[in-house]
Design a protein around this motif. Sequence first.
Motif, PDB file in Angstrom:
ATOM      1  N   THR A 135     -33.331 -10.993  10.956  1.00  0.00           N
ATOM      2  CA  THR A 135     -32.863 -12.956  10.908  1.00  0.00           C
ATOM      3  C   THR A 135     -31.585 -12.970  11.504  1.00  0.00           C
ATOM      4  OG1 THR A 135     -34.003 -13.149   8.703  1.00  0.00           O
ATOM      5  CG2 THR A 135     -31.967 -14.410   9.299  1.00  0.00           C
ATOM      6  N   LYS A 136     -30.640 -11.942  11.641  1.00  0.00           N
ATOM      7  CA  LYS A 136     -29.652 -12.496  12.767  1.00  0.00           C
ATOM      8  C   LYS A 136     -29.517 -11.816  14.058  1.00  0.00           C
ATOM      9  CE  LYS A 136     -26.069 -10.968  10.880  1.00  0.00           C
ATOM     10  NZ  LYS A 136     -24.481 -12.018  10.874  1.00  0.00           N
ATOM     11  N   LYS A 137     -31.033 -10.679  14.429  1.00  0.00           N
ATOM     12  CA  LYS A 137     -30.475 -10.390  15.585  1.00  0.00           C
ATOM     13  C   LYS A 137     -29.412  -9.685  15.938  1.00  0.00           C
ATOM     14  CE  LYS A 137     -33.461 -13.199  17.398  1.00  0.00           C
ATOM     15  NZ  LYS A 137     -34.700 -12.586  15.712  1.00  0.00           N
TER      16      LYS A 137
ATOM     17  N   THR B 135     -20.193 -17.622  15.737  1.00  0.00           N
ATOM     18  CA  THR B 135     -19.433 -17.725  14.353  1.00  0.00           C
ATOM     19  C   THR B 135     -20.379 -17.867  12.700  1.00  0.00           C
ATOM     20  OG1 THR B 135     -18.582 -19.599  15.778  1.00  0.00           O
ATOM     21  CG2 THR B 135     -17.871 -20.221  13.253  1.00  0.00           C
ATOM     22  N   SER B 136     -19.264 -17.580  11.983  1.00  0.00           N
ATOM     23  CA  SER B 136     -19.300 -17.418  10.754  1.00  0.00           C
ATOM     24  C   SER B 136     -19.715 -18.808   9.714  1.00  0.00           C
ATOM     25  CB  SER B 136     -18.627 -16.120   9.946  1.00  0.00           C
ATOM     26  OG  SER B 136     -18.504 -15.627  10.833  1.00  0.00           O
ATOM     27  N   PRO B 137     -20.532 -19.140   8.683  1.00  0.00           N
ATOM     28  CA  PRO B 137     -21.062 -19.957   8.278  1.00  0.00           C
ATOM     29  C   PRO B 137     -19.806 -20.075   6.718  1.00  0.00           C
ATOM     30  CG  PRO B 137     -23.155 -18.694   7.191  1.00  0.00           C
ATOM     31  CD  PRO B 137     -21.962 -17.563   8.416  1.00  0.00           C
TER      32      PRO B 137
ATOM     33  N   VAL C  49     -12.066 -17.342   5.777  1.00  0.00           N
ATOM     34  CA  VAL C  49     -12.065 -16.228   7.018  1.00  0.00           C
ATOM     35  C   VAL C  49     -12.744 -15.033   6.509  1.00  0.00           C
ATOM     36  CG1 VAL C  49     -10.498 -16.739   9.129  1.00  0.00           C
ATOM     37  CG2 VAL C  49      -9.832 -15.391   6.766  1.00  0.00           C
ATOM     38  N   GLU C  50     -13.275 -13.662   6.626  1.00  0.00           N
ATOM     39  CA  GLU C  50     -13.925 -13.150   6.374  1.00  0.00           C
ATOM     40  C   GLU C  50     -13.088 -11.315   5.416  1.00  0.00           C
ATOM     41  OE1 GLU C  50     -14.081 -14.458   9.365  1.00  0.00           O
ATOM     42  OE2 GLU C  50     -16.218 -14.331   9.702  1.00  0.00           O
ATOM     43  N   SER C  51     -13.590 -11.049   4.678  1.00  0.00           N
ATOM     44  CA  SER C  51     -12.769 -10.149   4.140  1.00  0.00           C
ATOM     45  C   SER C  51     -11.514  -9.353   4.743  1.00  0.00           C
ATOM     46  CB  SER C  51     -14.002  -9.394   2.652  1.00  0.00           C
ATOM     47  OG  SER C  51     -14.351  -9.000   3.667  1.00  0.00           O
TER      48      SER C  51
ATOM     49  N   PRO D 203     -24.349  -9.026   5.125  1.00  0.00           N
ATOM     50  CA  PRO D 203     -23.121  -9.479   6.958  1.00  0.00           C
ATOM     51  C   PRO D 203     -23.439 -10.983   6.248  1.00  0.00           C
ATOM     52  CG  PRO D 203     -25.703  -9.447   6.650  1.00  0.00           C
ATOM     53  CD  PRO D 203     -25.910  -9.124   5.870  1.00  0.00           C
ATOM     54  N   SER D 204     -22.104 -12.013   6.871  1.00  0.00           N
ATOM     55  CA  SER D 204     -22.101 -12.973   6.848  1.00  0.00           C
ATOM     56  C   SER D 204     -23.162 -13.992   7.847  1.00  0.00           C
ATOM     57  CB  SER D 204     -21.073 -13.672   8.008  1.00  0.00           C
ATOM     58  OG  SER D 204     -21.252 -12.816   9.685  1.00  0.00           O
ATOM     59  N   ALA D 205     -24.005 -14.703   7.370  1.00  0.00           N
ATOM     60  CA  ALA D 205     -24.718 -15.460   7.532  1.00  0.00           C
ATOM     61  C   ALA D 205     -24.770 -15.984   8.956  1.00  0.00           C
ATOM     62  CB  ALA D 205     -25.408 -16.423   6.384  1.00  0.00           C
ATOM     63  N   ASN D 206     -25.253 -15.962   9.579  1.00  0.00           N
ATOM     64  CA  ASN D 206     -24.875 -16.161  11.435  1.00  0.00           C
ATOM     65  C   ASN D 206     -25.684 -15.567  12.055  1.00  0.00           C
ATOM     66  OD1 ASN D 206     -22.242 -14.996  11.105  1.00  0.00           O
ATOM     67  ND2 ASN D 206     -22.623 -14.100  12.777  1.00  0.00           N
ATOM     68  N   ARG D 207     -25.964 -15.603  12.854  1.00  0.00           N
ATOM     69  CA  ARG D 207     -26.646 -15.087  14.301  1.00  0.00           C
ATOM     70  C   ARG D 207     -25.879 -13.888  14.673  1.00  0.00           C
ATOM     71  NH1 ARG D 207     -27.992 -19.367  18.140  1.00  0.00           N
ATOM     72  NH2 ARG D 207     -26.351 -19.921  16.562  1.00  0.00           N
TER      73      ARG D 207
ATOM     74  N   HIS E 239     -15.675  -9.004  21.127  1.00  0.00           N
ATOM     75  CA  HIS E 239     -16.267 -10.435  21.296  1.00  0.00           C
ATOM     76  C   HIS E 239     -17.367 -11.352  20.518  1.00  0.00           C
ATOM     77  CE1 HIS E 239     -14.520 -11.802  25.082  1.00  0.00           C
ATOM     78  NE2 HIS E 239     -15.343 -11.218  25.705  1.00  0.00           N
ATOM     79  N   HIS E 240     -16.929 -11.823  19.178  1.00  0.00           N
ATOM     80  CA  HIS E 240     -18.059 -12.074  17.811  1.00  0.00           C
ATOM     81  C   HIS E 240     -17.000 -13.627  17.781  1.00  0.00           C
ATOM     82  CE1 HIS E 240     -19.466  -9.568  15.105  1.00  0.00           C
ATOM     83  NE2 HIS E 240     -19.392 -10.220  14.385  1.00  0.00           N
ATOM     84  N   TYR E 241     -17.574 -13.467  16.849  1.00  0.00           N
ATOM     85  CA  TYR E 241     -17.667 -15.169  16.141  1.00  0.00           C
ATOM     86  C   TYR E 241     -17.679 -16.029  17.384  1.00  0.00           C
ATOM     87  CZ  TYR E 241     -15.276 -11.822  13.301  1.00  0.00           C
ATOM     88  OH  TYR E 241     -15.020 -10.610  11.528  1.00  0.00           O
ATOM     89  N   GLN E 242     -18.520 -16.274  18.309  1.00  0.00           N
ATOM     90  CA  GLN E 242     -17.738 -16.683  19.261  1.00  0.00           C
ATOM     91  C   GLN E 242     -19.191 -18.491  19.269  1.00  0.00           C
ATOM     92  OE1 GLN E 242     -18.844 -14.930  22.719  1.00  0.00           O
ATOM     93  NE2 GLN E 242     -16.834 -14.426  22.873  1.00  0.00           N
TER      94      GLN E 242
HETATM   95 MG    MG Z   1     -20.003 -11.243  10.827  1.00  0.00          MG
END
Ligand code: MG
Length: 319
Positions: free
Chosen positions: A44-46, A139-141, A167-169, A131-135, A226-229
């Motif tokens: 789902t997240k790829k 960007t995390s939801p 923001v995440e833990s 994990p965070s529910a984003n592709r 590169h993450h959270y873009q």
């Molecule tokens: Mg994440």
Amino acid sequence: MIVSADKATEILRAEGIAAIPTETVYGLAGAITSEKALKAIFETKKRPFFDPLIVHVADERQAHSLVKEWPEVYHTLAQAFWPGPLTLIAQKSPAVSDLITSGLDSVAIRCPNHPLGLQILRELKIPLAAPSANRFGKTSPTTAQHVETEFANKVAVVDGGACEIGVESTVLRATFDPQIRFWTIEILRPGGVSRESIGSALTKANYHFKFVTPKETRSSPGSLEHHYQPDSPLILVRREFTETDLKKEISQRSMIVVDRILPLELPEAPELAARRLYSQLRDLSAPGVALVFSIRPEHLTPPWEAILDRLQRASTSQI
Ligand code: MG
Ligand code: TXA
């Protein structure tokens, strides 16, 4: 598709996946005992299989079932910060699937501080990988609506309101040297619990310890460069620019035509800034838009560590 916490528990028990609220960001959860659910999370997240998942537990006792050993220092930290935004890395027990840990011999564990997230964990009685529910890489939801948009309404989501922390833990690993009775503390990802508060909790409990910079990045791919873009490019700006010069710079660097520049305006208080960060990145993104954040001296102080870390990884360039 918004569902109740009871419905989500039912889905999770039947080896499905559901997005659940936590105090940091929404997580895409699956029971750790279900290979089917774990695979569905990655699909789902790829998300690539080399990126390990965090296991969420109802309480510290449940964490014990996932590890070979639960060091005393983790007990101290869990007492101080759980339920809350602190993830602890421990040697995994053979019962924890390699799908969760990407073949590492350690597992990441936290107890989230959200009434609905906790209710689901307590009723299910099985820890949840989430994990965070984003592709992947995006960007995390921080709201249920973000998750709906992210996965085109195809995933069951429990609406627990806007996330308190935003923001995440913090991801932490502690290692002990028995000869000198000394703890080495690595922050693999700065996050919801600050280095200062971790330091104070350890000092108060009389531990001998020091913080060190983590060596390898493979141990925490959430720290990929590169993450959270967001969908629009984000540029971090360290000096004054005219709008025309800024447009020119950005067009050259990001190879897109920029019609409009929108400033990311975060509240001055870091707790509020963290809470707003991901929503702003999503809300302001639009075709032809470039987002700009001006870094000021106060952003280089410890309370901003996690926010600045996310801004840097979410950005396409810094000028
Ligand atoms: Mg994440
Ligand atoms: O606040 C959070 O932590 C959120 C909510 C949903 O709990 N979760 C989250 O998960 O941010 P995710 O998958 O987006 O990030 C997990 C982070 C990654 O940086 C991953 O590399 C790291 O935890 N991680 C997981 N297992 C690890 C391990 N065994 N050793 C080192 N790092 C690990």
